[in-house]
Design a protein around this motif. Structure first.
Motif, PDB file in Angstrom:
ATOM      1  N   SER A  53       0.764  -1.108  -0.041  1.00 52.23           N
ATOM      2  CA  SER A  53      -0.051  -0.104   0.046  1.00 52.23           C
ATOM      3  C   SER A  53       0.813   1.282   0.067  1.00 52.23           C
ATOM      4  CB  SER A  53      -1.044  -0.103   1.317  1.00 52.23           C
ATOM      5  OG  SER A  53      -0.299  -0.050   2.561  1.00 52.23           O
ATOM      6  N   LEU A  60      -5.651   1.645  -0.386  1.00 50.49           N
ATOM      7  CA  LEU A  60      -6.039   2.396   0.926  1.00 50.49           C
ATOM      8  C   LEU A  60      -7.521   2.975   0.700  1.00 50.49           C
ATOM      9  CD1 LEU A  60      -2.795   3.809   2.001  1.00 50.49           C
ATOM     10  CD2 LEU A  60      -4.153   1.881   3.183  1.00 50.49           C
ATOM     11  N   GLU A  64      -6.858   5.646   5.923  1.00 45.27           N
ATOM     12  CA  GLU A  64      -5.300   5.264   6.432  1.00 45.27           C
ATOM     13  C   GLU A  64      -5.364   3.676   6.998  1.00 45.27           C
ATOM     14  OE1 GLU A  64      -4.006   8.308   8.932  1.00 45.27           O
ATOM     15  OE2 GLU A  64      -4.630  10.092   7.626  1.00 45.27           O
ATOM     16  N   LEU A  65      -4.202   3.311   7.318  1.00 49.02           N
ATOM     17  CA  LEU A  65      -4.051   2.084   7.807  1.00 49.02           C
ATOM     18  C   LEU A  65      -4.668   1.920   9.258  1.00 49.02           C
ATOM     19  CD1 LEU A  65      -0.664   0.658   6.507  1.00 49.02           C
ATOM     20  CD2 LEU A  65      -3.099  -0.332   5.994  1.00 49.02           C
ATOM     21  N   ARG A 137     -13.062  -2.874   2.334  1.00 47.04           N
ATOM     22  CA  ARG A 137     -11.843  -2.368   1.625  1.00 47.04           C
ATOM     23  C   ARG A 137     -11.832  -2.063   0.230  1.00 47.04           C
ATOM     24  NH1 ARG A 137      -7.450  -7.052   2.188  1.00 47.04           N
ATOM     25  NH2 ARG A 137      -6.432  -6.088   0.550  1.00 47.04           N
TER      26      ARG A 137
END
Length: 321
Positions: A53, A60, A64-65, A137
């Motif tokens: 990513s 993404l 954000e992660l 996702r």
């Protein structure tokens, strides 16, 4: 059928003896909740996907992660006096979750439950819940016109791969009905239930849509002092409702299945345990068989699996009420 008619007539006669408005004008109890936390991997990426990513930012989406998480809830409880000596409970819940560093991962869930007492250990319960849109996702849309019939995106140059990815959203709707009644053992009863569950995705991923019908019968033995014995048998049938509906992605895979499950537990209270308030053990056996018989579907064709679980629990009250 005759029993149901007699019960209905009986309750109507009792109910009409008290003005309806007086029976409905009762307090509504409510409770609220607020939690704040942190999720270090809101998209549930593997270590490899996290690394990818950094260069492939389209994985993404608008997220954000990691993210702080705020969750709030509201519960309502309404107990109108409709039938003499028979409780009526109406419960409703509303929950909201907000991942602050994500534009997509914000969702609301609703549920409502009606419980009507009919007699000793006899209840009729109806419930409905809805999670209308949960962001999962970014995934490859295999019905995208630029997608080649390949299981991998390595066939694309870097300028076209990103065009294949789109946001995936999931919704879950569950309707449930349960009836319970006593059996010829003191303080013991059985229950039977049916539920219909719809797990649907947004338009780009309808090939994963499932509609499930679930059936369960259980028994609860409470006539042995300080001992509880429970068991149930359930069956679920899942239909991949969009299978071969004309979309390319739905032609070669059937995700439907049948599942059977047996569960049993036994527990004891402090009478037989010097330290714990309750101790118990449960076990379950679950068998799932997929419906697909397509040669083009090696992931599901002829596939089945068996899952066995054993759980042990202990409860101890650490403070006096």
């Amino acid at each position: 059928m005759i029993r149901i008619l007699l019960i209905t007539t009986f309750f109507l006669q009792i109910g009409l003896s008290i003005p309806l408005l007086n029976r409905l004008l009762v307090p509504v109890y409510y409770s609220t909740s607020f939690t704040y936390g942190y999720d270090s991997n809101i998209l549930k990426f593997s270590d490899e996907e996290k690394s990818d990513s950094e260069a492939e930012v389209w994985l993404l989406g608008d997220n954000e992660l990691s993210s702080s998480v705020v969750k709030t809830g509201l519960s309502l409880k309404y107990i109108p006096y409709i039938f003499k000596n028979h409780d009526t409970h109406l419960n409703a819940k509303l929950n909201y979750s907000n991942f602050l560093n994500s534009l997509d991962k914000k969702y609301i869930s609703y549920s409502v439950k009606l419980s009507q007492h009919l007699g000793p250990y006899e209840w009729l319960k109806l419930s409905h819940s809805l999670l209308p849109g949960l962001y999962l996702r970014e995934y490859i849309d295999r019905d995208n016109p630029i997608y080649y019939p390949s299981e991998s995106s390595v066939d694309f140059d870097s300028s076209s791969v990103s065009e294949l990815y789109t946001s995936s959203f999931f919704s879950n709707q569950l309707s449930h009905i349960q009836y319970s009644n006593s059996i010829p053992l003191k303080k013991s009863y059985y229950s039977i239930s049916y539920s219909n569950q719809k797990q649907f995705y947004n338009g780009e991923f309808t090939e994963f849509d499932l509609e499930m019908n679930n059936y369960k019968i259980g028994i609860f033995i409470r006539n042995i002092p300080h001992v509880k014995v429970s068991a149930n048998i359930s069956k679920s049938v899942a239909d991949n409702v969009t299978f071969q509906d004309g979309h390319i992605s739905s032609q070669t895979k059937d995700r439907g299945f049948e599942q059977n499950r047996i569960w049993a537990s036994i527990s004891i209270d402090e009478k037989y345990s010097q330290f714990f308030n309750e101790m118990g053990i449960s076990t379950s056996i679950e068998n799932r068989t997929f419906s697909s018989n397509l040669q083009s579907d090696p992931l599901h064709k002829g596939r089945s699996h068996r899952d066995q679980k054993v759980s042990l629990w202990m409860k101890k009250q650490i403070s006096k009420k």
